[in-house]
Design an enzyme around this catalytic site. Structure first.
Site, mmCIF file in Angstrom:
data_model
loop_
_atom_site.group_PDB
_atom_site.id
_atom_site.type_symbol
_atom_site.label_atom_id
_atom_site.label_comp_id
_atom_site.label_asym_id
_atom_site.label_seq_id
_atom_site.Cartn_x
_atom_site.Cartn_y
_atom_site.Cartn_z
ATOM 1 N N HIS B 69 0.818 -1.208 0.000
ATOM 2 C CA HIS B 69 0.000 0.000 0.000
ATOM 3 C C HIS B 69 0.856 1.263 0.000
ATOM 4 O O HIS B 69 2.043 1.214 0.313
ATOM 5 C CB HIS B 69 -0.918 0.018 1.221
ATOM 6 C CG HIS B 69 -0.164 0.000 2.520
ATOM 7 N ND1 HIS B 69 0.117 -1.166 3.187
ATOM 8 C CD2 HIS B 69 0.373 0.984 3.268
ATOM 9 C CE1 HIS B 69 0.793 -0.894 4.287
ATOM 10 N NE2 HIS B 69 0.972 0.409 4.359
ATOM 11 N N THR B 70 0.225 2.368 -0.313
ATOM 12 C CA THR B 70 0.886 3.671 -0.191
ATOM 13 C C THR B 70 -0.161 4.771 -0.147
ATOM 14 O O THR B 70 -1.315 4.562 -0.508
ATOM 15 C CB THR B 70 1.827 3.931 -1.382
ATOM 16 O OG1 THR B 70 2.594 5.108 -1.117
ATOM 17 C CG2 THR B 70 1.045 4.155 -2.676
#
Lengths: 98, 158
Positions: B69-70
């Site tokens: 994720h980011t």
């Protein structure tokens, strides 16, 4: 004395709460002990050696969790984990969750 | 928060070809691009940001699950997708196991709360062994969509 028990209530004090990075540190530390260790929040239990289980507790800053250990090194495990919580999982307050 | 709130049905991948960390992330972000969830000119930047996050520590959270994720400025709401790898991928997971099930999330810069609620939902549902096993065995995007919908309706009893 392999059925020793220890428990302590700790507060989540880091800004972003129990997201993956701090939880990973908890799991790594818990895995160094033979004791079964659980993190309990709002009657939900999670194995402190499992990131997936602890992530499901959704712990936020300011909330309390109960650390509960069973096994010969239960007291040492609870001590070590309580210190990690108190030290905000070594996180900078400005860090976002991740 | 439910899966339906952030998983893009058009980006779901039941048959990951990739066999390395970067390739998995590329293939999944490509899915989001194909589904129209991210702008084409941000593709590389998003892949890079997710890889940078992995550098801080693997998002392989155990039991064959990873949640790469980011945060990224190019999205204005949380977007995500699911992918299954039959073979399993070495993702440097914390328990050393190969990863078969991926949930990839891209969240807006200013909404950390949504991101945490999504992770909480994913992990809570995956604690159910039946749900987790069925997802890993899913053979089509449609089957995955069905399982997510059933989980959203609490049909796995969590």
């Amino acid at each position: 004395m392999d059925d020793a028990k220890a428990s302590r209530t700790v507060t989540i004090t880091n800004h972003a709460g129990m997201h993956i990075r701090p939880i990973s540190l908890v799991a790594k530390l818990a895995n160094q002990f033979r004791a079964k260790v659980e993190v309990i929040k709002d009657n939900q239990r999670a194995n402190a050696k499992s990131v997936l289980e602890m992530l499901s507790l959704g712990g936020r800053k300011g909330e309390e969790v109960l650390l509960e250990a069973t096994g010969e090194d239960a007291e040492a495990a609870v001590d070590a984990l309580a210190r990690l919580f108190a030290n905000k999982f070594h996180e900078d307050e400005t860090d976002g969750p991740s | 928060m439910k899966f339906a709130d952030f998983i893009s049905p058009g980006a779901i991948n039941a048959d990951l070809r990739a066999d390395g960390k970067e390739e998995v992330i590329r293939e999944m972000v490509q899915g989001l691009l194909d589904a129209g969830k991210i702008p084409a000119n941000e593709f590389e930047s998003i892949v890079r940001a997710i890889l940078n996050r992995e550098e801080l520590g693997s998002t392989g959270i155990g039991r064959g699950v990873a949640v790469p994720h980011t945060k990224h400025p190019s999205v204005d709401q949380l977007v995500g997708t699911v992918a299954v790898s039959t073979e399993g991928v070495d993702f440097d997971a914390l328990d050393g196991e190969k990863v078969h099930l991926f949930f990839l999330l891209v969240s807006p810069q200013d909404r950390p709360g949504d991101h945490l609620r999504a992770l909480e939902n994913i992990s809570r549902q995956l604690r159910n062994d039946t749900f987790c096993r069925f997802l890993k065995q899913a053979k089509s995007p449609e089957e995955i969509r069905q399982l997510l919908e059933e989980a959203d309706n609490n049909q796995f009893g969590v």
